[in-house]
Write a protein that holds these residues in place. Structure first.
Motif, short mmCIF file in Angstrom:
data_model
loop_
_atom_site.label_atom_id
_atom_site.label_comp_id
_atom_site.label_asym_id
_atom_site.label_seq_id
_atom_site.Cartn_x
_atom_site.Cartn_y
_atom_site.Cartn_z
N VAL A 70 -36.49 74.97 14.30
CA VAL A 70 -37.66 74.85 15.18
C VAL A 70 -38.91 75.13 14.35
O VAL A 70 -39.31 76.29 14.20
CB VAL A 70 -37.59 75.83 16.38
CG1 VAL A 70 -38.81 75.63 17.29
CG2 VAL A 70 -36.30 75.63 17.17
N ASP A 122 -43.75 73.30 16.64
CA ASP A 122 -43.01 72.94 17.87
C ASP A 122 -42.51 74.18 18.61
O ASP A 122 -41.61 74.07 19.46
CB ASP A 122 -41.81 72.06 17.52
CG ASP A 122 -42.21 70.74 16.89
OD1 ASP A 122 -43.30 70.25 17.22
OD2 ASP A 122 -41.43 70.21 16.08
N LYS A 163 -41.73 74.11 22.35
CA LYS A 163 -40.91 73.04 22.93
C LYS A 163 -39.55 73.49 23.46
O LYS A 163 -39.12 73.01 24.52
CB LYS A 163 -40.75 71.91 21.90
CG LYS A 163 -42.05 71.16 21.64
CD LYS A 163 -41.85 69.98 20.71
CE LYS A 163 -43.16 69.23 20.50
NZ LYS A 163 -43.00 68.08 19.59
N GLU A 201 -50.25 64.31 19.67
CA GLU A 201 -49.47 64.98 18.63
C GLU A 201 -49.33 64.14 17.36
O GLU A 201 -49.43 64.66 16.24
CB GLU A 201 -48.09 65.32 19.20
CG GLU A 201 -47.32 66.31 18.38
CD GLU A 201 -46.11 66.81 19.14
OE1 GLU A 201 -45.67 67.93 18.86
OE2 GLU A 201 -45.60 66.08 20.02
N ASP A 231 -48.98 69.47 28.34
CA ASP A 231 -49.36 69.75 26.95
C ASP A 231 -50.80 69.33 26.65
O ASP A 231 -51.41 69.81 25.70
CB ASP A 231 -48.42 69.05 25.98
CG ASP A 231 -47.04 69.68 25.94
OD1 ASP A 231 -46.41 69.75 27.01
OD2 ASP A 231 -46.59 70.09 24.87
N ASP A 257 -49.27 77.46 18.84
CA ASP A 257 -48.40 78.30 19.66
C ASP A 257 -48.32 79.74 19.16
O ASP A 257 -48.38 80.00 17.95
CB ASP A 257 -46.98 77.71 19.68
CG ASP A 257 -46.94 76.32 20.29
OD1 ASP A 257 -47.85 76.00 21.08
OD2 ASP A 257 -46.01 75.56 19.97
#
Length: 426
Positions: free
Chosen positions: A78, A82, A85, A282, A299, A306
């Motif tokens: 990850v 992201d 997500k 994105e 989003d 994040d």
């Protein structure tokens, strides 16, 4: 479940715990202790307990930071770009939404301001907001400041629905009647999902349906609802919602919030919004070009990159909800809260000592019971604290108890009943 005959005995409580299919989840949490004994923790409505899995999730991210540095943004299972997500697939079923409609970001108050920028659009006669009287202070302040931002007076633009005389909670028919009465003036209906003070669960489906009939935008603060009661925001036609993750979602103090934006608004370029880099398309984000182009769905309201460490703890907590299932948690919640109500009524011989101001129907409440203490108020609360009960005091004389199904037990309720009995003796 409906045929269970409650008994206020240690044997009954132990049997209920033994037969509880979710009882093993208690072992997945750290239960605070006092004098070597687990506390009776009825305060998940304020801060949920820590899942034991949080430690491993955090260590994984910390080790990646230590060994990869900035490359952690783009490497690993990850990549940090992201980080939010993995939570989307776990949040979506908790609020009754698609993954497109939810995202974890910011804090609740920040998110509510951002969403109101988009969904509170006063014009001419339709400029008023309908909310509940006695909403949580942050919500009151946010609505006041949003109204003032548009050059309006809160005293005129904010309408509050109040309980009837000598009642503590709102009747759904009164909320709907107010919507109909002010339908030509209302730009927004903004309510709690579960009212923080009384613990009342509002009929969000009926409210949203009425709002749609009059072309009124509707949003909810789900701080006390998410992870507490099943939600179907998409099917109910809710325009937007936001929540925190540190109460029933057990994700840690002050941790990341989340938002829901209905799919019908996904590609609406006409909605004003406060834009940020992370909400940009994105695939083009790193081109660093002028001219904001939002991502589809929730989003598109992102601002900043994040909160990686916060999302690690959040993920650990959400995975427990996936394993337990919100419908299973709701079944236990109804049973556990009903047992607490039974225990209180069995224990209190003096009906003037306290009053339960939370609705008595399980369909109109979550796992919280709010007690209006008529005698000795704060002294009673302090005695509970001394005897290992963690609850929540609200001035002038209300104590909130939240038997949370993920980690509270029927034994907790029985032990509390004994403490309650002793605390009310003269």
């Amino acid at each position: 479940m409906d045929n269970i005959e409650f008994r206020l005995t240690p044997e009954f409580a132990l049997k209920m715990d033994h037969d509880d299919p979710l009882h093993g989840f208690r072992e997945k949490f750290h239960i605070p202790e006092k004098n070597g004994k687990p506390l009776i923790y009825f305060c998940g409505n304020s801060l949920g307990l820590q899942p034991k899995a949080v430690n491993a999730h955090l260590i994984n991210y910390l080790e990646k930071w230590a060994t990869k540095g900035v490359d952690g943004h783009f490497e690993g299972d990850v990549p940090w770009v992201d980080a939010r997500k993995p939570s989307k697939s776990l949040l979506a079923p908790l609020v009754g939404a698609s993954e497109l409609e939810v995202v974890a970001m910011n804090s609740l108050s920040v998110n509510l301001h951002l969403l109101l920028v988009s969904f509170y659009r006063p014009k001419e006669k339709k400029y008023k907001i309908l909310t509940e009287a006695g909403a949580f202070p942050s919500d009151q302040y946010i609505l006041e400041s949003q109204v003032k931002f548009h050059g309006l007076s809160p005293d005129d633009a904010i309408l509050e629905v109040k309980p009837r005389a000598n009642e503590h909670v709102l009747r759904t028919e009164d909320i709907l009647e107010q919507i109909r009465r002010h339908k030509d003036e209302l730009a927004l209906i903004m309510l709690s999902g579960v009212q923080y003070y009384t613990g009342q669960l509002f009929d969000m489906e009926a409210i949203s349906k009425e709002a749609r009939q009059h072309d009124i935008c509707v949003g909810f603060d789900l701080a006390h609802a998410v992870g507490n009661v099943p939600l179907q925001l998409h099917d109910w036609g809710v325009d937007f919602a936001t929540w925190c993750s540190y109460k029933y979602l057990n994700s840690g103090p002050g941790n990341v919030s989340g938002i829901f934006v209905h799919q019908k608004h996904s590609d609406n370029d006409q909605l004003p919004r406060f834009a940020g880099w992370w909400g940009y398309k994105e695939e083009d984000r790193f081109k660093m070009e002028k001219g904001f182009k939002h991502m589809p769905g929730a989003d598109g309201w992102l601002l900043s990159n994040d909160n990686v460490l916060g999302l690690a703890a959040h993920q650990a907590a959400l995975e427990l909800f996936e394993k337990a299932g919100i419908e299973n948690l709701r079944k236990k919640s109804i049973l556990l809260t009903s047992y607490l109500e039974f225990a209180i009524r069995e224990t209190i011989s003096d009906s003037e000592a306290l009053e339960i101001i939370t609705p008595l129907k399980s369909t109109e409440r979550g796992c919280q019971l709010s007690l209006l203490i008529h005698k000795k108020g704060k002294r009673v609360f302090d005695l509970w604290i001394e005897n290992g009960v963690v609850a929540d005091w609200r001035n002038p004389n209300v104590i909130r108890l939240a038997p949370t199904p993920m980690y509270n037990s029927f034994q907790d309720v029985f032990e509390f009943s004994q403490i309650l009995k002793n605390s009310l003796r003269d």
